[in-house]
Structure formats: structure tokens, C-alpha cells
Design a protein around this motif. Structure first.
Motif, PDB file in Angstrom:
ATOM      1  N   PRO A  30      41.565  47.846  31.588  1.00 15.85           N
ATOM      2  CA  PRO A  30      41.363  45.851  31.659  1.00 15.85           C
ATOM      3  C   PRO A  30      42.403  45.669  32.675  1.00 15.85           C
ATOM      4  N   HIS A  31      43.494  46.554  32.938  1.00 19.04           N
ATOM      5  CA  HIS A  31      44.567  46.103  33.924  1.00 19.04           C
ATOM      6  C   HIS A  31      44.058  47.076  35.192  1.00 19.04           C
ATOM      7  N   PRO A  33      44.081  46.062  39.480  1.00 17.02           N
ATOM      8  CA  PRO A  33      44.322  45.301  40.475  1.00 17.02           C
ATOM      9  C   PRO A  33      43.342  45.091  41.524  1.00 17.02           C
ATOM     10  N   VAL A  38      40.516  40.744  32.943  1.00 12.22           N
ATOM     11  CA  VAL A  38      41.229  41.745  32.437  1.00 12.22           C
ATOM     12  C   VAL A  38      39.484  42.100  32.113  1.00 12.22           C
ATOM     13  N   TYR A  59      37.604  41.159  26.340  1.00  9.80           N
ATOM     14  CA  TYR A  59      39.154  40.886  26.361  1.00  9.80           C
ATOM     15  C   TYR A  59      39.752  39.981  26.451  1.00  9.80           C
TER      16      TYR A  59
ATOM     17  N   LEU B  41      54.974  42.865  37.574  1.00 14.06           N
ATOM     18  CA  LEU B  41      53.839  43.680  37.839  1.00 14.06           C
ATOM     19  C   LEU B  41      52.131  42.354  38.570  1.00 14.06           C
ATOM     20  N   PHE B  43      49.686  41.820  37.162  1.00 14.20           N
ATOM     21  CA  PHE B  43      49.057  41.612  35.940  1.00 14.20           C
ATOM     22  C   PHE B  43      48.458  40.406  35.745  1.00 14.20           C
ATOM     23  N   PRO B  72      51.693  46.851  41.363  1.00 10.62           N
ATOM     24  CA  PRO B  72      50.512  47.101  40.138  1.00 10.62           C
ATOM     25  C   PRO B  72      50.928  48.374  38.997  1.00 10.62           C
ATOM     26  N   MET B  90      43.432  42.270  23.734  1.00 10.55           N
ATOM     27  CA  MET B  90      43.762  42.380  25.434  1.00 10.55           C
ATOM     28  C   MET B  90      45.718  42.857  24.662  1.00 10.55           C
ATOM     29  N   GLN B  93      46.852  46.631  24.459  1.00  7.96           N
ATOM     30  CA  GLN B  93      47.408  46.849  26.211  1.00  7.96           C
ATOM     31  C   GLN B  93      48.264  46.083  27.249  1.00  7.96           C
ATOM     32  N   LEU B  97      51.998  48.101  27.961  1.00  2.22           N
ATOM     33  CA  LEU B  97      52.407  47.883  29.457  1.00  2.22           C
ATOM     34  C   LEU B  97      53.205  47.851  29.394  1.00  2.22           C
TER      35      LEU B  97
END
Lengths: 385, 214
Positions: A30-31, A33, A38, A59, B41, B43, B72, B90, B93, B97
Motif C-alpha cells: 500500500p505504500h 508512489p 493506499v 486500507y 517520505l 507517502f 519514495p 494501515m 504499515q 515504514l
């Protein structure tokens, strides 16, 4: 094909297959670019070619529909802003339309015109940003997106001066609009609309005939019209395949039948057509905007009979839909006579358009999957809700 | 370090600078350099991500503050901007990260959702603030915050970095052996994420603790 059992947490793993030798399973997102938020794709690759693609959703599941059943009708309006957060005005309209059907409210003519103006401005905003993001996905980092966001800021200035918020406008109401746009605002909108064609010319000079763009997108991610129709795909995705289905013409909601505009359709259904459809739709939007701004009647923008406090529509059900920038956005409401909807359901265009992602990606390289996903035009707030 | 520093006032320093003599300490030089080159980041989580992109575009131009290099990969980033709603699916994750980013690293909670769950707080799937799992340096309120607000938050973060000591009891966590840098990655439990919070960064306020569980 025999797949080895899933290894928990592994992002890349080899899949053995007797015919192809080793396949590679890659988890994108989900990460990532290029996944526009997501979203996660589990891609099985033979070399660089996609042989299987499995999307993973959820997500950004924010309990939108459950919250809608637990809040009053009006309190759901700000939540619809956050569905597809690029197009809050369109979402507001679709929801207001559903509630107006449910409660039998009439909308004054001026409000209908204002709604058309705002919805078409939203379409310009969405398609411009989409084109910018698509170029970003193609590897053209910076310039087209910078151009797109420069124009986006101009439209957001208009939204902000009208509604008080840049992105989350919360502007439409059941039976009209929240405030009457003043004459200066309309003059500003007219200036923006007058200048938009010049921007599109500049944008197209940069992109449309660009050889690299054509090489990257033509013939990539071809979608069959029959498959698109049977999968319920709507909006620019469907029209790019050659099916001229546009709710502004089919339903003729609001005051759209009064305006003269064409519905552009594609011929190949590939990524380039999906890009081109959006550019052409923006040109038609400018035509609609010119007509709507010229013909804007006077009068109130709210139905005087509409009441906001203690709003309880009679028991029944209604489905309101409009042609949003991404496709058919609809709200289905069941009322049991209480202050909250008994059932609140969203028909999210980008989620349904995403269901045929694997069909479009099979046989293409993993780099093409990125731009095919970009051309679908998803917003995860709407996909996962 | 401040005890041993030579007693020289700011006025004397400014006077020296006028004569072309720059007097500084290693700490100041180090903080000056890194505070003006914070790489975020790349994100995006939800709505706030669009405003984060807008902040990096021509009108707001985050490059003026040295943060236009959106990386990225977490391995190359200094700053995690949690831009949007963090759901329970999420959250692992996001923590992963964060753990993958090298120290020194900073976190901005952008928007109401990242701070507290925001308008979606009542939802069964929404985390009530990312600061339950990772240490947050700057909170930016708004739904979504304007790009100017993000820039303001970034300037606040730069001020925070500039004032950091690199030795002594105020040293950052990666230069000390008594603080664990990594945050435990939560997993799906029967009812909630397990663990429901990282006790090193967040403990529930007494008003939230049920008397029978205390």
C-alpha cells in the motif's frame, strides 16, 4: 499452475510453474508512489509481463456508510466531501439529489444553475489533476503536474471564496445551495472559464502530440466495450471504449437538457483514449460553463419550504445519481421516517471502474500497470469508503 | 556541553560575524545543516495527501524550505508526514515504514485524522491518532490543513531540530543506549490492534481508563 503457500509478510516471492519456469509475485503498495494512495496490487510476473493481478482493498476503509446511518441526513453532507476528496462539489450534489428525491423537495432554478457551474468546475479540476498525475506515472515528473496544480489552485480559490473551504466545500443543501454566489464571484468564475481554453491549448501542446506519451499509452490497457458495459464501468472510462453513455444526456438531471454540449467517445479504449477523453470533456465543460454563466437566472438559491433542522423525510427509498467526473456517483437511501437514514449506500464510480483492472493489465509489463491504474482515475477515499 | 561552553554572548558573536569571523559549535553547524534539508517520505494516506502535494507545487513551493525532495523509499527519508486517516489495516504499515526510516527522523501528524481520528473517530476501523504508536513531533490541525499550515508545521519542526542537543541528557534517541528506537509493529487481534498502543510513546489518560481495568 501450482502456487507455493503464501509466505507471511514477504513482498517478493518466487512462484513455481511447470510451463513458465519461475514466476515472481510482487506486492505493489500500500505504500507505493504510483498507487494513488493506499491501494495494493499483488502482481504475478513472468519476466516483466503480468500474468495475474490481485487488487487488495480496504486500507482506507473509514466506515463511511455506517457513519451515514448513525448521523442525521445533513450531518452526512460533510462526509460526502471526503469520499472523493478531489470532487467534493459533485459528491454533495449527488447526495443532495438523493435526499431531495426522498423528501420530494424542489430546487430553485438559480440553484440548479449554480450546481451545474460548480459541478463543471469540479470536472475541470478533476480531469486537469488526473492528466497531471497520469504524466507523473509515465515518468514525466514535475512539469505537467505543476501546470495542473497551478490551474487547480485557481479553481480552489473560487471554491474557497464561495464555501469557506478549499477542498471540503460542504456547499450543497437539500433544496438548494448554502449561499448565493455574489456578482464578484461570478465575474471571477467567468474570468477563469474564459482563460481555461488557453491553458488547455498549452497543456495539449505539451502532451497530446508527444511521441513518448503516445508510445507509452497507445494500445496499452485496452478495454473491450462489452466487458466495460457488463462490469458496470461508467464515466470517461466507459466513453473511452466508444460507448456514448453520459448521465447528463441519459438522465438529463438538473438543467443539463438546456445546454448544448457533445459527449466525446473514444475509438480504441486504450490509455491514450482515456487521457484524450478527459481533455475533450474539459472543452465541453467550458462550453457548458459559458452557457450556464450567461443564462444564470435571478431568484433564491434555497427552496423556502426546505428545513434543515429536525429534517425527517417520510418513509421510503430513493436513488440519486449524477455524472461525476469519475463516472456515475450515486447515493441510495432508505428512510424509516427517522432523523437518520435506515440504510445509506454509496455507488462509488472509481471502485467499480477498478474491478476490470486485471483484465486491462494482463499481458502488459509491470511499468504499464502503473499508467493503466493512473488512467482509471481512482481516489481511495471513494474506493474503500 | 553547555556547562563547558565558553562564555561568549550573542552580541559578541554578532560583532565577530561583522568582522568576518564565524564562531559556531559543531552542534549548531550540524543542526543548521540538517534542519534546512528535511526530506519527507513520499507517502500519502488520504485527503491531506492532496494538500501535501499542493504544498510541493508552484504556488506554495515547499522547496523554499529545503523539503521538496520527496523520497519514495523510507531508507532515504528524514520526515514522515502522516497525511490522512490511519485505519487499523494501515497502521502496521505506517509503523513499519517508521521503523525503516534511519535516525534522526521526525514525524508530522497532518490533519485531524492523523491526530485523533478526526471526523471518522467513531468508526470501528479508524485509529484514534497515530501518536499511539509512533512518536509525533508536530501536530497540524485542520481537515485538511491548508498548504500554508503544512509549511508552518515544517518551520516549527526546523526550529525544533535547531534546538536539539547532540550530547548529554537531551540527546536524541538514536545517540542514547537507554531508549529503544524501533516501535513495535501492531497486529490484528481479536477486537483491536495488538498491542492497542505503544506504551513508550502513549499511555491512556486516566479519564479513558475504565475503573475495573485500572
Amino acid at each position: 499452475m501450482s502456487l507455493t503457500p503464501e509466505i507471511g509478510g514477504a513482498h517478493v516471492r518466487a512462484v513455481h510453474d511447470e510451463f513458465h519456469g519461475d514466476l515472481l509475485e510482487v506486492s505493489m503498495g500500500p505504500h507505493h508512489p504510483s498507487t494513488h494512495g493506499v491501494f495494493r496490487m499483488i502482481v504475478t510476473l513472468d519476466g516483466e509481463t503480468i500474468v495475474k493481478l490481485k487488487p487488495v482493498f480496504g486500507y482506507l476503509h473509514r466506515n463511511h456508510e455506517k457513519l451515514g446511518e448513525n448521523t442525521t441526513y445533513l450531518a452526512s453532507m460533510p462526509y460526502t466531501d471526503r469520499l472523493d476528496y478531489l470532487n467534493s462539489m459533485s459528491n454533495n450534489w449527488a447526495y443532495a439529489l438523493a435526499v431531495e428525491k426522498l423528501a420530494g423537495l424542489a430546487v430553485p432554478e438559480r440553484a440548479e444553475y449554480v450546481r451545474v457551474i460548480l459541478a463543471e468546475l469540479t470536472r475541470l479540476l478533476n480531469h486537469t489533476c488526473l492528466a497531471g498525475f497520469l504524466m507523473q506515472d509515465c515518468g514525466c515528473s514535475g512539469t505537467p503536474l505543476m501546470y495542473a496544480f497551478r490551474e487547480r489552485e485557481k479553481i480552489l480559490d473560487l471554491f474557497e471564496s464561495l464555501s469557506g473551504s478549499r477542498m471540503m466545500c460542504n456547499y450543497q443543501r437539500f433544496g438548494g445551495c448554502r449561499v448565493d454566489p455574489p456578482a464578484e464571484w461570478l465575474a471571477g468564475a467567468q474570468r477563469l472559464v474564459d482563460g481555461y481554453s488557453a491553458f488547455l491549448d498549452e497543456f495539449e501542446a505539451l502532451l497530446t502530440g508527444n511521441e513518448i506519451l503516445m508510445a507509452r499509452t497507445q494500445g496499452v490497457g485496452r478495454l473491450d466495450p462489452a466487458l466495460a458495459v457488463s462490469a458496470g464501468v461508467a464515466g470517461p472510462m466507459l466513453r473511452a471504449t466508444g460507448v456514448g453513455h453520459d448521465l447528463r444526456k441519459v438522465d438529463g438531471y438538473g438543467v443539463y437538457p438546456r445546454f448544448e454540449f457533445r459527449v466525446p467517445v473514444g475509438a480504441h479504449g486504450d490509455t491514450y483514449d482515456r487521457y484524450m477523453i478527459r481533455i475533450l470533456e474539459m472543452r465541453e465543460s467550458i462550453r457548458i460553463l459559458q452557457q450556464a454563466l450567461a443564462g444564470l437566472p435571478g431568484g433564491p438559491v434555497m427552496d423556502p419550504k426546505a428545513k434543515l433542522r429536525g429534517f425527517r423525510p417520510k418513509a421510503g427509498e430513493a436513488y440519486g445519481r449524477i455524472e461525476g467526473p469519475k463516472g456515475e456517483i450515486g447515493f441510495y437511501l432508505i428512510s424509516d421516517g427517522g432523523p437518520n437514514p435506515y440504510r445509506y449506500r454509496v455507488r462509488p464510480p472509481s471502485f467499480i471502474n477498478l474491478t476490470i483492472l486485471e483484465d486491462m493489465c494482463l499481458g502488459h509489463t509491470v511499468a504499464d500497470a502503473v499508467i493503466i491504474l493512473g488512467s482509471v482515475d481512482i481516489v481511495l477515499g471513494e474506493v474503500d469508503r | 556541553m553547555s556547562d563547558a561552553a565558553p562564555a561568549i554572548s550573542q552580541e559578541e558573536r554578532d560583532e565577530l560575524r561583522r568582522h568576518g569571523i564565524l564562531l559556531t559549535s559543531l552542534e549548531e553547524l550540524y543542526n543548521w545543516g540538517r534542519s534546512h534539508s528535511v526530506w519527507p517520505l513520499n507517502f500519502g494516506l488520504a485527503c491531506c495527501a492532496i494538500e501535501m502535494i499542493a504544498a510541493s507545487m508552484a504556488r506554495y513551493d515547499i522547496a523554499r524550505f529545503g523539503s521538496e525532495v520527496f523520497r519514495p523509499s523510507p531508507r532515504q527519508a528524514d520526515l514522515l508526514i502522516v497525511s490522512g486517516t490511519v485505519t487499523k489495516k494501515m497502521a502496521p504499515q505506517v509503523v513499519r515504514l517508521w521503523n525503516q526510516m534511519p535516525e534522526p527522523k521526525y514525524c508530522i501528524a497532518m490533519g485531524a485524522c492523523a491526530i485523533s481520528g478526526g471526523p471518522f473517530k467513531q468508526g470501528y476501523n479508524v485509529l484514534k491518532g497515530i501518536d499511539r504508536f509512533i512518536p509525533v513531533d508536530i501536530y497540524i490541525p485542520g481537515c485538511p490543513p491548508r498548504p500554508e499550515a503544512l509549511l508552518h508545521g515544517l518551520v516549527q519542526l526546523q526550529a525544533k531540530i535547531s534546538g536539539q542537543a547532540i550530547t548529554g541528557p537531551d540527546a536524541p534517541r538514536h545517540l542514547r543506549s537507554d531508549i529503544e528506537c524501533d516501535c513495535p509493529v501492531p497486529e490484528f487481534g481479536a477486537h483491536d490492534l495488538e498491542p492497542p498502543q505503544n506504551p513508550a510513546v502513549w499511555t491512556p489518560p486516566p479519564s479513558l481508563v475504565r475503573p475495573d481495568k485500572a
